[in-house]
Design an enzyme around this catalytic site. Structure first.
Site, mmCIF file in Angstrom:
data_model
loop_
_atom_site.group_PDB
_atom_site.id
_atom_site.type_symbol
_atom_site.label_atom_id
_atom_site.label_comp_id
_atom_site.label_asym_id
_atom_site.label_seq_id
_atom_site.Cartn_x
_atom_site.Cartn_y
_atom_site.Cartn_z
ATOM 1 N N GLU A 110 11.765 39.579 63.262
ATOM 2 C CA GLU A 110 11.684 40.971 63.490
ATOM 3 C C GLU A 110 12.972 41.808 63.383
ATOM 4 O O GLU A 110 13.781 42.173 64.177
ATOM 5 C CB GLU A 110 10.403 41.477 64.015
ATOM 6 N N LYS B 258 5.023 45.284 57.305
ATOM 7 C CA LYS B 258 3.613 44.990 58.453
ATOM 8 C C LYS B 258 2.623 46.215 58.080
ATOM 9 O O LYS B 258 2.750 47.325 57.943
ATOM 10 C CB LYS B 258 4.776 45.447 59.093
ATOM 11 N N CYS C 54 5.338 40.550 63.063
ATOM 12 C CA CYS C 54 4.905 40.796 64.687
ATOM 13 C C CYS C 54 3.320 41.346 65.369
ATOM 14 O O CYS C 54 2.353 40.520 65.329
ATOM 15 C CB CYS C 54 5.809 41.853 64.911
#
Length: 354
Positions: free
Chosen positions: A83, A159, A196
């Site tokens: 990330e 994300k 994540c």
């Protein structure tokens, strides 16, 4: 499995952990094996966060380029970086100058760098970056760019889930993504990216499975004091529940910033997130997994995965076939209404006397 002398020499010369494993599937009569060599890269930053930004970015690209070249020499065909690999993970600070590291998802310097390496090695590369969306008012997103083996950008995923815990002040910089759960059909299989914090959300993993993913990468940046007890099971659970392979990638090292910042956990003001503990690994749909990469070193994990195992796991367990998606959809629809009431059946005898 054979990695070649060039990859092993690079790991020794450049000081990164190199590990390799293979997942097999049962032989089938009507389908040949579908073996794909994948790679996960974990790394620390190079220069202190006080160095000029252009020098920090160049130093990171130089280091990562050596690891990607080693992956290419080892025959990796699908590779994922961690990330926000191209910058310090500055999203603890709430200081907007770090937005200078953001870039266009099609033409930015980190993307151009990965496109060149993808062409060089005939390798699909997933490049998670801080994206600047100039077409929408310079909005900032946490984005994974998917680059084909020919070097062109296939697409991107933003994300879905933004943490609001401890030092993770990411909501200061970007909002939840707008791209859903896309699966990218590459030359080497159907690939998705669960960035994540999405690994804590089972329905996020399921969204990629519903769209047919065979390989789901989880590029992360998470620290020992927060998530390490969960790290070894989350990707493995997702692989089992959704019948696909998962590559879990975590940043490594400790990053210190010039100014103190405060924490949602009430800690005294401090300058470091803590230790990003690496420990990247690959999990398979049958519940098996590799050991982890090092906790304190840069690393490259190489794994041969037979994608036939995805359908074999579905046939064995029937998780998707026996799921009650109609019932789940109805429950979720009710839950999202303002007047939702939980479905709780109470025992009248257990009520307190009036």
């Amino acid at each position: 499995m054979t990695l070649g002398e060039a990859a092993r020499r690079s790991a020794a010369d450049n000081g990164f952990d190199l590990q390799a494993f293979a997942f097999s599937a049962a032989p089938e009569q009507l389908r040949p094996p579908r073996i794909v060599r994948i790679g996960l890269v974990q790394h620390s930053i190079v220069l202190p966060t006080t160095a000029p930004y252009v020098q920090q970015a160049q130093a990171i690209r130089s280091k990562v380029g050596q690891i990607i070249d080693a992956a290419g020499a080892a025959g990796v065909k699908v590779l994922c970086l961690q990330e926000a690999w191209h910058m310090p993970f500055a999203f603890c600070t709430r200081e907007k100058q770090w937005c200078e590291f953001s870039e266009c998802a099609e033409t930015g310097p980190s993307v151009a760098f990965c496109r060149e390496l993808a062409r060089k090695w005939g390798m699909v590369i997933i490049s998670p970056i801080l994206e600047r969306d100039a077409a929408h008012g310079d909005t900032i997103w946490n984005t994974a760019v998917v680059i084909s083996h020919t070097g062109h950008v296939i697409g991107k995923h933003r994300k879905n889930h933004i943490p609001r815990v401890g030092d993770f002040n990411e909501s200061t910089y970007y909002m939840e993504g707008s791209t859903g759960h896309p699966v990218f059909e590459t030359a080497y299989g159907k690939v998705a990216i669960n960035i994540c914090y999405g690994r804590h959300h089972p329905m996020n993993w399921q969204g990629f499975g519903l769209n047919g993913a065979e390989l789901v990468f989880n590029p992360s940046a998470t620290v020992g004091g927060l998530s390490e007890p969960l790290w070894g099971v989350e990707a493995r659970n997702a692989a089992i529940a959704n019948s696909y392979f998962v590559g879990a990638i975590n940043r490594v090292g400790t990053e210190t910033f010039p100014n103190e910042f405060t924490s949602g956990d009430g800690k005294p003001a401090h300058k470091s997130f803590g230790h990003f503990y690496g420990s990247s690994y690959v999990a398979a749909p049958d519940g098996s997994r590799t050991p982890s990469l090092a906790r304190h070193m840069d690393g490259l994990m190489v794994a041969d995965v037979d994608l036939n195992l995805c359908r074999q796991a579905k046939d064995k367990w029937g998780f998707q076939m026996t799921a009650r998606y109609d019932m789940y959809a109805s429950d979720l629809q009710r839950y999202c209404t303002p007047d939702f009431q939980p479905q709780i059946v109470r025992d009248p005898a257990a009520q307190s006397p009036s």
